[in-house]
Design an enzyme around this catalytic site. Structure first.
Site, PDB file in Angstrom:
ATOM      1  N   ASP A   2      28.989  -2.588 -23.672  1.00 20.49           N
ATOM      2  CA  ASP A   2      29.910  -1.878 -22.938  1.00 20.49           C
ATOM      3  C   ASP A   2      30.018  -2.810 -21.698  1.00 20.49           C
ATOM      4  OD1 ASP A   2      27.052  -1.930 -21.786  1.00 20.49           O
ATOM      5  OD2 ASP A   2      27.236  -0.414 -20.257  1.00 20.49           O
ATOM      6  N   GLU A  40      24.387  -0.516 -20.707  1.00 15.40           N
ATOM      7  CA  GLU A  40      23.839  -1.316 -19.753  1.00 15.40           C
ATOM      8  C   GLU A  40      24.201  -1.238 -18.264  1.00 15.40           C
ATOM      9  OE1 GLU A  40      22.875  -5.203 -17.626  1.00 15.40           O
ATOM     10  OE2 GLU A  40      24.623  -4.404 -18.013  1.00 15.40           O
TER      11      GLU A  40
END
Length: 392
Positions: free
Chosen positions: A79, A141
């Site tokens: 991400d 994350e």
């Protein structure tokens, strides 16, 4: 031509593909995961998903080499942070080369490392490795390392035990032995709407939230004043910041709701809940005061994440391994940002952070990684291939 010279251009091509997937944390990462799975299938590499509860996102674990203990895990998140409101000079989801820099969202944080790891796959397969290399791609994350714990449990409990973990966050391809932990919170204040001239008839959620935020601002200043001069971190103190505030509907309406997000980043040895004990008490007082006037009003606080720090490991196997592959003879290093490295360490793995690029470029408009950093990363991966081949 050396292995690193052939690996580097392959990584640059892969980086352009990976950046092309908009994997902002609020979106699904499945399109990227599916593409990586197809890439691994093309090279005969086994893989498995570790999805989230509703199947909209997934971690991915892959293993190149024999199913035996002693392997190396290369971990990175898929991400990226949003580009909303940022002034980019080029398309953030297309890699643009300018003056030795590769611009694009995630080039630095941290699709550059993922591209290098994937670029090494064909060479690892061809090397007939004696030791396995595991790829560990996680989701979410950037909003608190939310995806990694389930992935780490699978690695710890279902794979032949790896020897160490390399987390590829941007460190200029230098070994980092420690990072701060991060706890993130959402505070929601509910008031009672009324005309702003009739304050006796309502309760402004914004006004109550401002007082709570003022308490946190004062606490942030206190933490700075109480910094340990011996701390190896920059900044040396635990940091507390309010990142998002939303509330109210009009200037002449007492706000029904106001919500804000904040994070607290602490080095090892500090307890976030102890630091925030006074704030928790203030929240409880505010909640009681609002409820005394309007039963539906009040304050809630939700902990969104609680990522542990990575504590320096003296004589750590992972740090020594990364230093050897990176050609790094520099001093011991720690970083202020958080990553899944502390989660891996908490599961019993020797862990180090080492990846291309600088955290100074992360989350910025015109984020970039230098081509020279990708070349250094390619040399790291070429040495990893040699290690896997030899099985030392």
């Amino acid at each position: 031509m050396s292995l690193s010279q052939t690996l580097a251009p392959r990584a640059l091509s892969l980086l352009d593909t990976l950046v092309g997937f908009d994997t902002t944390s609020r979106l699904s990462n499945l399109a990227l995961i599916e593409w990586v799975e197809a890439y691994l299938d093309d090279h005969g590499v086994a893989h498995r998903r570790v999805p989230n509860a509703d199947g909209t996102k997934s971690n991915l674990i892959a293993t190149v080499g024999p199913s035996i203990p002693g392997g190396v895990v290369l971990s990175g998140h898929t991400d990226v942070v949003p580009v909303d409101g940022q002034a980019w000079s080029s398309d953030p989801f297309k890699v643009t080369l300018r003056e030795g820099r590769l611009y694009g969202r995630g080039t630095c944080d941290m699709k550059g490392f993922l591209a290098l790891a994937l670029a090494a796959v064909p060479d690892l397969v061809a090397a007939d490795p004696k030791k396995p290399v595991h790829l560990a791609l996680s989701y979410d994350e950037e909003i608190g390392c939310l995806g990694a714990p389930d992935m780490i449990r699978v690695i710890a409990n279902e794979l032949p035990l790896p020897a160490l973990v390399v987390v590829g966050e941007p460190t200029n391809m230098e070994a980092v032995r420690g990072h701060k932990g991060i706890s993130t919170f959402r505070v929601t204040v509910t008031g009672h709407e009324a005309h702003s001239s009739q304050t006796q008839l309502g309760a402004s959620a914004v006004m109550a939230a401002v007082k709570l935020m003022a308490y946190l601002s004062d606490l942030a200043d206190q933490l700075e004043r109480e910094a340990d001069p011996a701390s190896p971190f920059t900044p040396k103190h635990a940091t507390l910041t309010i990142g998002v505030v939303n509330g109210g509907t009009a200037g002449n309406i007492l706000a029904r709701e106001c919500a804000f997000l904040f994070d607290l980043r602490c080095q090892g040895g500090l307890d976030p809940d102890q630091i925030l004990a006074g704030f928790y008490a203030r929240v409880a007082e505010t909640d009681a005061a609002l409820k005394a006037r309007f039963a539906h009003a009040g304050v809630t606080i939700e902990r969104r994440s609680n990522t542990p720090p990575l504590n320096p490991e003296e004589g750590g196997v992972a740090e020594a391994f990364a230093r050897r592959l990176a050609g790094d003879n520099g001093p011991a290093r720690v970083v202020a940002f958080a990553a899944e490295a502390g989660q891996f360490q908490g599961a019993g793995f020797s862990t180090v952070i080492c990846g291309p690029g600088s955290i100074d470029q992360a989350h910025q408009p015109d984020e970039f990684v230098e081509v020279s950093q990708m070349e250094r990363g390619a040399a790291f991966m070429a040495r990893l291939v040699d290690w896997a081949r030899s099985g030392e």
